[in-house]
Structure formats: structure tokens, C-alpha cells
Design a protein around this motif. Structure first.
Motif, PDB file in Angstrom:
ATOM      1  N   SER A 148      61.127  52.002 -12.761  1.00  0.00           N
ATOM      2  CA  SER A 148      61.231  51.004 -13.836  1.00  0.00           C
ATOM      3  C   SER A 148      61.151  49.577 -13.300  1.00  0.00           C
ATOM      4  O   SER A 148      61.019  48.632 -14.075  1.00  0.00           O
ATOM      5  N   HIS A 149      61.226  49.413 -11.974  1.00  0.00           N
ATOM      6  CA  HIS A 149      61.151  48.074 -11.369  1.00  0.00           C
ATOM      7  C   HIS A 149      59.882  47.866 -10.556  1.00  0.00           C
ATOM      8  O   HIS A 149      59.798  46.941  -9.754  1.00  0.00           O
ATOM      9  N   VAL A 150      58.874  48.730 -10.784  1.00  0.00           N
ATOM     10  CA  VAL A 150      57.620  48.593 -10.047  1.00  0.00           C
ATOM     11  C   VAL A 150      56.724  47.543 -10.698  1.00  0.00           C
ATOM     12  O   VAL A 150      56.107  46.729 -10.020  1.00  0.00           O
ATOM     13  N   ALA A 151      56.654  47.560 -12.026  1.00  0.00           N
ATOM     14  CA  ALA A 151      55.783  46.639 -12.750  1.00  0.00           C
ATOM     15  C   ALA A 151      56.428  46.262 -14.071  1.00  0.00           C
ATOM     16  O   ALA A 151      57.355  46.925 -14.526  1.00  0.00           O
ATOM     17  N   HIS A 152      55.921  45.205 -14.699  1.00  0.00           N
ATOM     18  CA  HIS A 152      56.489  44.753 -15.972  1.00  0.00           C
ATOM     19  C   HIS A 152      56.189  45.726 -17.095  1.00  0.00           C
ATOM     20  O   HIS A 152      56.981  45.888 -18.005  1.00  0.00           O
ATOM     21  N   GLY A 153      55.056  46.384 -17.059  1.00  0.00           N
ATOM     22  CA  GLY A 153      54.715  47.349 -18.099  1.00  0.00           C
ATOM     23  C   GLY A 153      55.236  48.735 -17.754  1.00  0.00           C
ATOM     24  O   GLY A 153      55.869  48.956 -16.719  1.00  0.00           O
ATOM     25  N   TYR A 154      54.949  49.689 -18.629  1.00  0.00           N
ATOM     26  CA  TYR A 154      55.356  51.077 -18.417  1.00  0.00           C
ATOM     27  C   TYR A 154      54.521  51.685 -17.294  1.00  0.00           C
ATOM     28  O   TYR A 154      53.301  51.547 -17.271  1.00  0.00           O
ATOM     29  N   VAL A 155      55.180  52.333 -16.354  1.00  0.00           N
ATOM     30  CA  VAL A 155      54.493  53.004 -15.256  1.00  0.00           C
ATOM     31  C   VAL A 155      54.662  54.509 -15.448  1.00  0.00           C
ATOM     32  O   VAL A 155      55.759  55.036 -15.306  1.00  0.00           O
ATOM     33  N   LYS A 156      53.568  55.168 -15.782  1.00  0.00           N
ATOM     34  CA  LYS A 156      53.616  56.619 -15.992  1.00  0.00           C
ATOM     35  C   LYS A 156      53.628  57.352 -14.652  1.00  0.00           C
ATOM     36  O   LYS A 156      54.408  58.261 -14.440  1.00  0.00           O
ATOM     37  N   ASP A 157      52.753  56.946 -13.750  1.00  0.00           N
ATOM     38  CA  ASP A 157      52.650  57.572 -12.433  1.00  0.00           C
ATOM     39  C   ASP A 157      52.725  56.485 -11.376  1.00  0.00           C
ATOM     40  O   ASP A 157      51.850  55.615 -11.306  1.00  0.00           O
ATOM     41  N   ILE A 158      53.753  56.535 -10.567  1.00  0.00           N
ATOM     42  CA  ILE A 158      53.968  55.494  -9.553  1.00  0.00           C
ATOM     43  C   ILE A 158      52.824  55.428  -8.548  1.00  0.00           C
ATOM     44  O   ILE A 158      52.534  54.377  -7.984  1.00  0.00           O
ATOM     45  N   ASN A 159      52.137  56.558  -8.363  1.00  0.00           N
ATOM     46  CA  ASN A 159      51.015  56.585  -7.418  1.00  0.00           C
ATOM     47  C   ASN A 159      49.846  55.723  -7.879  1.00  0.00           C
ATOM     48  O   ASN A 159      48.994  55.365  -7.076  1.00  0.00           O
ATOM     49  N   ASP A 160      49.797  55.396  -9.165  1.00  0.00           N
ATOM     50  CA  ASP A 160      48.758  54.501  -9.671  1.00  0.00           C
ATOM     51  C   ASP A 160      49.033  53.056  -9.260  1.00  0.00           C
ATOM     52  O   ASP A 160      48.135  52.217  -9.277  1.00  0.00           O
ATOM     53  N   GLU A 161      50.283  52.759  -8.903  1.00  0.00           N
ATOM     54  CA  GLU A 161      50.685  51.390  -8.579  1.00  0.00           C
ATOM     55  C   GLU A 161      50.851  51.155  -7.082  1.00  0.00           C
ATOM     56  O   GLU A 161      50.537  50.083  -6.581  1.00  0.00           O
ATOM     57  N   LEU A 162      51.394  52.152  -6.370  1.00  0.00           N
ATOM     58  CA  LEU A 162      51.744  51.973  -4.963  1.00  0.00           C
ATOM     59  C   LEU A 162      51.225  53.120  -4.103  1.00  0.00           C
ATOM     60  O   LEU A 162      51.051  54.244  -4.589  1.00  0.00           O
ATOM     61  N   SER A 163      51.041  52.818  -2.811  1.00  0.00           N
ATOM     62  CA  SER A 163      50.677  53.834  -1.829  1.00  0.00           C
ATOM     63  C   SER A 163      51.524  53.607  -0.585  1.00  0.00           C
ATOM     64  O   SER A 163      51.948  52.477  -0.299  1.00  0.00           O
ATOM     65  N   VAL A 164      51.748  54.668   0.171  1.00  0.00           N
ATOM     66  CA  VAL A 164      52.484  54.545   1.423  1.00  0.00           C
ATOM     67  C   VAL A 164      51.708  53.600   2.338  1.00  0.00           C
ATOM     68  O   VAL A 164      50.486  53.691   2.461  1.00  0.00           O
ATOM     69  N   GLY A 165      52.434  52.666   2.949  1.00  0.00           N
ATOM     70  CA  GLY A 165      51.816  51.684   3.832  1.00  0.00           C
ATOM     71  C   GLY A 165      51.569  50.338   3.179  1.00  0.00           C
ATOM     72  O   GLY A 165      51.275  49.359   3.866  1.00  0.00           O
ATOM     73  N   ASP A 166      51.681  50.259   1.845  1.00  0.00           N
ATOM     74  CA  ASP A 166      51.481  48.985   1.144  1.00  0.00           C
ATOM     75  C   ASP A 166      52.554  47.984   1.561  1.00  0.00           C
ATOM     76  O   ASP A 166      53.727  48.321   1.690  1.00  0.00           O
ATOM     77  N   GLU A 167      52.122  46.727   1.772  1.00  0.00           N
ATOM     78  CA  GLU A 167      53.062  45.632   2.008  1.00  0.00           C
ATOM     79  C   GLU A 167      53.420  45.051   0.649  1.00  0.00           C
ATOM     80  O   GLU A 167      52.529  44.725  -0.137  1.00  0.00           O
ATOM     81  N   VAL A 168      54.727  44.959   0.366  1.00  0.00           N
ATOM     82  CA  VAL A 168      55.160  44.472  -0.939  1.00  0.00           C
ATOM     83  C   VAL A 168      56.281  43.445  -0.799  1.00  0.00           C
ATOM     84  O   VAL A 168      57.050  43.482   0.161  1.00  0.00           O
ATOM     85  N   LYS A 169      56.327  42.529  -1.769  1.00  0.00           N
ATOM     86  CA  LYS A 169      57.462  41.618  -1.876  1.00  0.00           C
ATOM     87  C   LYS A 169      58.470  42.267  -2.794  1.00  0.00           C
ATOM     88  O   LYS A 169      58.109  42.757  -3.874  1.00  0.00           O
ATOM     89  N   VAL A 170      59.741  42.277  -2.389  1.00  0.00           N
ATOM     90  CA  VAL A 170      60.784  42.884  -3.203  1.00  0.00           C
ATOM     91  C   VAL A 170      61.977  41.942  -3.309  1.00  0.00           C
ATOM     92  O   VAL A 170      62.249  41.164  -2.401  1.00  0.00           O
ATOM     93  N   LYS A 171      62.644  42.029  -4.436  1.00  0.00           N
ATOM     94  CA  LYS A 171      63.873  41.278  -4.645  1.00  0.00           C
ATOM     95  C   LYS A 171      65.029  42.257  -4.504  1.00  0.00           C
ATOM     96  O   LYS A 171      64.972  43.373  -5.038  1.00  0.00           O
ATOM     97  N   ILE A 172      66.065  41.862  -3.811  1.00  0.00           N
ATOM     98  CA  ILE A 172      67.222  42.723  -3.621  1.00  0.00           C
ATOM     99  C   ILE A 172      68.102  42.616  -4.861  1.00  0.00           C
ATOM    100  O   ILE A 172      68.601  41.538  -5.188  1.00  0.00           O
TER     101      ILE A 172
END
Length: 147
Positions: free
Chosen positions: A38-62
Motif C-alpha cells: 500500500s506504500h509502493v505507489a499513490h494508486g492501487y497496486v494489484k501486483d507489486i512485480n509491476d512496480e518493483l524488481s529485485v535490485g532496483d534503487e529506490v528512495k524510501v521514507k522511514i
């Protein structure tokens, strides 16, 4: 960067694992946290694999750090600007039949005015209505039999 992470800070990390419920992100060589789906994207994410892959560099807020367990909750969407909300036209009137529960078959006769005004009938109300209809039908049948 190993040490105490503070809630609200934005850091860079690398996606180390993906599960249906979220992604694990390494913050440094010893610490990793979880980005819930629920914190991957602002919209609804049905499958997380559509948004992220192992090895991706991402900015995250704690979002939170559990001192006892060491679990860290992260958010990617909190590091991104919120998209402008586009207004969807709202349906006018009663909305129409959506085929949901209780939508099958004919609408009960009589009481249609009350059903529209009330909008939602409890099961108890429905049962009373069905019993009344049943009694009316039975009375009508009894009249026909007597003739």
C-alpha cells in the motif's frame, strides 16, 4: 550509514526481495525494512512485480522503527509528489443496478416507494415484506378456491 534510523528521514536503498504483500529494501549492509504494497505507489497496486524488481534503487521514507524487534516500516509513495486528483463524474440519480447481493429477480410489488426512499432494507424489514406478500398471495388463492 549503519546506526539509528529516524522516523521521517528519506534514504536510498536497494530492493532485496519481493513478496505479494510488499518489498524488502536494504538500507545498508546490516539493516533492511519493508515497504508494504500500500506504500509502493499513490494508486492501487494489484501486483507489486509491476512496480518493483529485485535490485532496483529506490528512495524510501522511514515510517516507523520498532526498537525491540528492529523492524523498519518504509514508504516509497511518501517520497513522491501526490498526483493531481482528477474528478470523476459522479452518477446522477439512483445509480442503476450493479448486480450485487439481493439484486436478482423481480422487485417486490407495493412498497417500491418506501424501498427507494429508504435505500437499504434490513433483513428483518425484508422478511416482514415477504411475509406480507406471501399472506396476500395466500389470501388471493383462498378466495379463488372458494369460488
Amino acid at each position: 550509514m549503519s546506526g539509528q534510523y529516524e522516523v521521517g528521514t528519506i534514504v536510498e536503498g536497494k530492493v532485496t526481495g519481493i513478496k505479494p504483500f510488499g518489498a524488502f529494501v536494504a538500507l545498508d549492509s546490516q539493516k533492511q525494512g519493508l515497504v508494504h504494497i500500500s506504500h509502493v505507489a499513490h494508486g492501487y497496486v494489484k501486483d507489486i512485480n509491476d512496480e518493483l524488481s529485485v535490485g532496483d534503487e529506490v528512495k524510501v521514507k522511514i515510517l516507523s522503527v520498532d526498537a525491540e524487534s528492529g523492524k523498519i516500516s518504509l514508504s516509497i509513495k511518501e517520497t513522491q509528489p501526490k498526483p493531481e486528483r482528477t474528478e470523476r463524474p459522479r452518477p446522477q440519480g439512483g445509480g442503476g443496478n450493479r448486480g450485487g447481493a439481493g439484486g436478482g429477480g423481480k422487485r417486490p410489488q407495493g412498497n417500491s416507494q418506501q424501498g427507494q426512499a429508504q435505500g437499504f432494507n434490513t433483513l428483518e424489514d425484508k422478511l416482514k415484506e415477504w411475509l406480507k406478500q406471501s399472506n396476500e398471495i395466500q389470501a388471493d388463492l383462498n378466495k379463488r378456491i372458494k369460488k
